[in-house]
Design a protein around this motif. Sequence first.
Motif, PDB file in Angstrom:
ATOM      1  N   VAL A  75     -54.912  98.416  85.701  1.00  0.00           N
ATOM      2  CA  VAL A  75     -55.479  99.144  86.834  1.00  0.00           C
ATOM      3  C   VAL A  75     -55.360 100.638  86.574  1.00  0.00           C
ATOM      4  N   ASP A  76     -56.347 101.403  87.007  1.00  0.00           N
ATOM      5  CA  ASP A  76     -56.321 102.862  86.920  1.00  0.00           C
ATOM      6  C   ASP A  76     -55.932 103.437  88.276  1.00  0.00           C
ATOM      7  N   LEU A  77     -54.949 104.340  88.262  1.00  0.00           N
ATOM      8  CA  LEU A  77     -54.479 104.963  89.497  1.00  0.00           C
ATOM      9  C   LEU A  77     -54.477 106.482  89.346  1.00  0.00           C
ATOM     10  N   ILE A  78     -54.796 107.180  90.440  1.00  0.00           N
ATOM     11  CA  ILE A  78     -54.836 108.645  90.461  1.00  0.00           C
ATOM     12  C   ILE A  78     -53.923 109.151  91.567  1.00  0.00           C
ATOM     13  N   ARG A  79     -53.159 110.195  91.257  1.00  0.00           N
ATOM     14  CA  ARG A  79     -52.332 110.860  92.269  1.00  0.00           C
ATOM     15  C   ARG A  79     -52.815 112.298  92.459  1.00  0.00           C
ATOM     16  N   THR A 110     -44.182  96.541  84.198  1.00  0.00           N
ATOM     17  CA  THR A 110     -45.325  97.454  84.263  1.00  0.00           C
ATOM     18  C   THR A 110     -45.200  98.486  83.156  1.00  0.00           C
ATOM     19  N   TYR A 111     -46.325  98.800  82.494  1.00  0.00           N
ATOM     20  CA  TYR A 111     -46.333  99.768  81.399  1.00  0.00           C
ATOM     21  C   TYR A 111     -47.453 100.782  81.601  1.00  0.00           C
ATOM     22  N   ASN A 112     -47.247 101.998  81.089  1.00  0.00           N
ATOM     23  CA  ASN A 112     -48.355 102.927  80.872  1.00  0.00           C
ATOM     24  C   ASN A 112     -49.078 102.504  79.600  1.00  0.00           C
ATOM     25  N   VAL A 113     -50.405 102.529  79.609  1.00  0.00           N
ATOM     26  CA  VAL A 113     -51.184 102.221  78.409  1.00  0.00           C
ATOM     27  C   VAL A 113     -52.314 103.236  78.288  1.00  0.00           C
ATOM     28  N   PRO A 114     -52.874 103.398  77.080  1.00  0.00           N
ATOM     29  CA  PRO A 114     -54.000 104.324  76.917  1.00  0.00           C
ATOM     30  C   PRO A 114     -55.216 103.863  77.715  1.00  0.00           C
ATOM     31  N   CYS A 293     -49.431  80.319  80.432  1.00  0.00           N
ATOM     32  CA  CYS A 293     -48.114  80.679  79.885  1.00  0.00           C
ATOM     33  C   CYS A 293     -48.074  82.085  79.302  1.00  0.00           C
ATOM     34  N   GLU A 294     -49.118  82.435  78.561  1.00  0.00           N
ATOM     35  CA  GLU A 294     -49.053  83.702  77.823  1.00  0.00           C
ATOM     36  C   GLU A 294     -50.450  84.212  77.512  1.00  0.00           C
ATOM     37  N   VAL A 295     -50.609  85.512  77.614  1.00  0.00           N
ATOM     38  CA  VAL A 295     -51.780  86.206  77.087  1.00  0.00           C
ATOM     39  C   VAL A 295     -51.273  87.051  75.922  1.00  0.00           C
ATOM     40  N   GLU A 296     -51.752  86.766  74.741  1.00  0.00           N
ATOM     41  CA  GLU A 296     -51.211  87.389  73.521  1.00  0.00           C
ATOM     42  C   GLU A 296     -52.006  88.643  73.150  1.00  0.00           C
ATOM     43  N   TYR A 297     -51.268  89.668  72.696  1.00  0.00           N
ATOM     44  CA  TYR A 297     -51.878  90.915  72.245  1.00  0.00           C
ATOM     45  C   TYR A 297     -51.394  91.252  70.834  1.00  0.00           C
ATOM     46  N   GLY A 298     -52.126  92.146  70.163  1.00  0.00           N
ATOM     47  CA  GLY A 298     -51.805  92.515  68.794  1.00  0.00           C
ATOM     48  C   GLY A 298     -50.594  93.420  68.708  1.00  0.00           C
ATOM     49  N   LYS A 299     -50.091  93.574  67.493  1.00  0.00           N
ATOM     50  CA  LYS A 299     -48.887  94.374  67.263  1.00  0.00           C
ATOM     51  C   LYS A 299     -49.088  95.818  67.693  1.00  0.00           C
ATOM     52  N   ASP A 300     -50.262  96.383  67.445  1.00  0.00           N
ATOM     53  CA  ASP A 300     -50.513  97.776  67.829  1.00  0.00           C
ATOM     54  C   ASP A 300     -50.395  97.953  69.340  1.00  0.00           C
ATOM     55  N   ASP A 301     -50.941  96.984  70.083  1.00  0.00           N
ATOM     56  CA  ASP A 301     -50.829  97.048  71.539  1.00  0.00           C
ATOM     57  C   ASP A 301     -49.380  96.909  71.984  1.00  0.00           C
ATOM     58  N   LEU A 302     -48.655  95.977  71.375  1.00  0.00           N
ATOM     59  CA  LEU A 302     -47.260  95.758  71.751  1.00  0.00           C
ATOM     60  C   LEU A 302     -46.406  96.978  71.454  1.00  0.00           C
ATOM     61  N   ASP A 303     -46.709  97.645  70.332  1.00  0.00           N
ATOM     62  CA  ASP A 303     -45.982  98.878  70.005  1.00  0.00           C
ATOM     63  C   ASP A 303     -46.236  99.949  71.059  1.00  0.00           C
ATOM     64  N   THR A 304     -47.490 100.002  71.554  1.00  0.00           N
ATOM     65  CA  THR A 304     -47.823 100.950  72.619  1.00  0.00           C
ATOM     66  C   THR A 304     -47.039 100.630  73.882  1.00  0.00           C
ATOM     67  N   PHE A 305     -46.936  99.353  74.208  1.00  0.00           N
ATOM     68  CA  PHE A 305     -46.192  98.949  75.406  1.00  0.00           C
ATOM     69  C   PHE A 305     -44.737  99.364  75.283  1.00  0.00           C
ATOM     70  N   ARG A 306     -44.167  99.138  74.100  1.00  0.00           N
ATOM     71  CA  ARG A 306     -42.742  99.431  73.920  1.00  0.00           C
ATOM     72  C   ARG A 306     -42.486 100.925  73.974  1.00  0.00           C
ATOM     73  N   THR A 307     -43.443 101.703  73.425  1.00  0.00           N
ATOM     74  CA  THR A 307     -43.250 103.158  73.383  1.00  0.00           C
ATOM     75  C   THR A 307     -43.395 103.764  74.773  1.00  0.00           C
ATOM     76  N   LEU A 309     -46.290 105.588  77.329  1.00  0.00           N
ATOM     77  CA  LEU A 309     -46.836 106.938  77.283  1.00  0.00           C
ATOM     78  C   LEU A 309     -46.086 107.858  78.237  1.00  0.00           C
ATOM     79  N   PRO A 310     -46.023 109.154  77.932  1.00  0.00           N
ATOM     80  CA  PRO A 310     -45.406 110.091  78.892  1.00  0.00           C
ATOM     81  C   PRO A 310     -46.225 110.145  80.166  1.00  0.00           C
ATOM     82  N   LEU A 311     -45.564 110.391  81.286  1.00  0.00           N
ATOM     83  CA  LEU A 311     -46.240 110.403  82.581  1.00  0.00           C
ATOM     84  C   LEU A 311     -47.003 111.686  82.827  1.00  0.00           C
ATOM     85  N   SER A 312     -46.540 112.800  82.308  1.00  0.00           N
ATOM     86  CA  SER A 312     -47.184 114.090  82.583  1.00  0.00           C
ATOM     87  C   SER A 312     -48.472 114.199  81.807  1.00  0.00           C
ATOM     88  N   THR A 313     -49.418 114.948  82.353  1.00  0.00           N
ATOM     89  CA  THR A 313     -50.718 115.111  81.691  1.00  0.00           C
ATOM     90  C   THR A 313     -50.657 116.287  80.726  1.00  0.00           C
TER      91      THR A 313
END
Length: 313
Positions: A75-79, A110-114, A293-307, A309-313
């Motif tokens: 979901v995309d959210l704006i403040r 919940t994760y920030n994602v690109p 049970c599971e929706v599987e994603y690639g390693k690049d996506d999982l690395d993004t989830f683990r990292t 993203l910073p919250l500030s713009t």
Amino acid sequence: MCSHRYFLYFAYIGKSFRGSQRQINRNLSKIDDPLSIQGRLEMGLKLLNPTNEPIVIMSSRTDAGVNAFGSTCHVDLIRNNEIGFDPPTITLCLNKYFEREDVPIRILKTYNVPETFHCRYNALSRTYLYRLMIAPANAENLNIHYRYIPIEEWRRCLFFCTDTFDIEKMREGAKLFEGYHDFRTFMGKNKQPGYKLTRREVEYITIKKIERPGYSSYSWPPFTKTEDYLFLDVYMKSKGFLYRQVRRTVAALIALARSKIEVRDIKLMLEVPSRYSWYPQIKILPAYGLYLCEVEYGKDDLDTFRTELPLST
């Protein structure tokens, strides 16, 4: 103002819902839809007071009554201040809302994602489980004792009694579904207009015999012979499934194990893909025994989830 994209892992019990997908027309997005998973997620997200209308994108569609251990959405959210929401705050806010409203949905993470990430298009595969509990029907002095089901399993698995069930024959039939096939015979009636592509690749179907569920000893009265029960977990993995494909596939495998159909009948349904090839001896399974049970994603996506993203713009 800058929007931020959030990726949510969540689980739910589907009994209270008409399905995962929003039932009210998207053009009427400001109207709440409490009877769908998507609608309830959007209602909860509004409590964060974003400046935009939350529109949840689901990774997978499930029918009314189907459950999930691990579904996903974004979901995309704006403040107003252009600083994104803290992901744990989103998790906490939604779970408090679901608890207060007695809604059987729980956010797991919940994760920030690109903004380039899409929960549906980036998904590599989906794994479903159908749960079976089988009691013997040929025991001496057949009575209700042999038909007992723990209350915890009521409408959580398919329960039936039979004196004929060949698990090895069931596994033999499951192998026929693996690989790339036209599964039109195993698709429920298509409600969408136009032609539907029905070729899919099933990575595997695994049938696991498990021990009795680990409930309290009081779940099983002393007169019940639990060792006579057969507990099966049927897993199916594919990039995507047709409407009701999993339930119809498992239904065919059960019919095979109970000698209501033969292996050649499954071969025919796969080789002649048509709704007219479906055998009427096969009873369609209820939704409540099915779990995403599971929706599987690639390693690049999982690395993004683990990292994250910073919250500030």
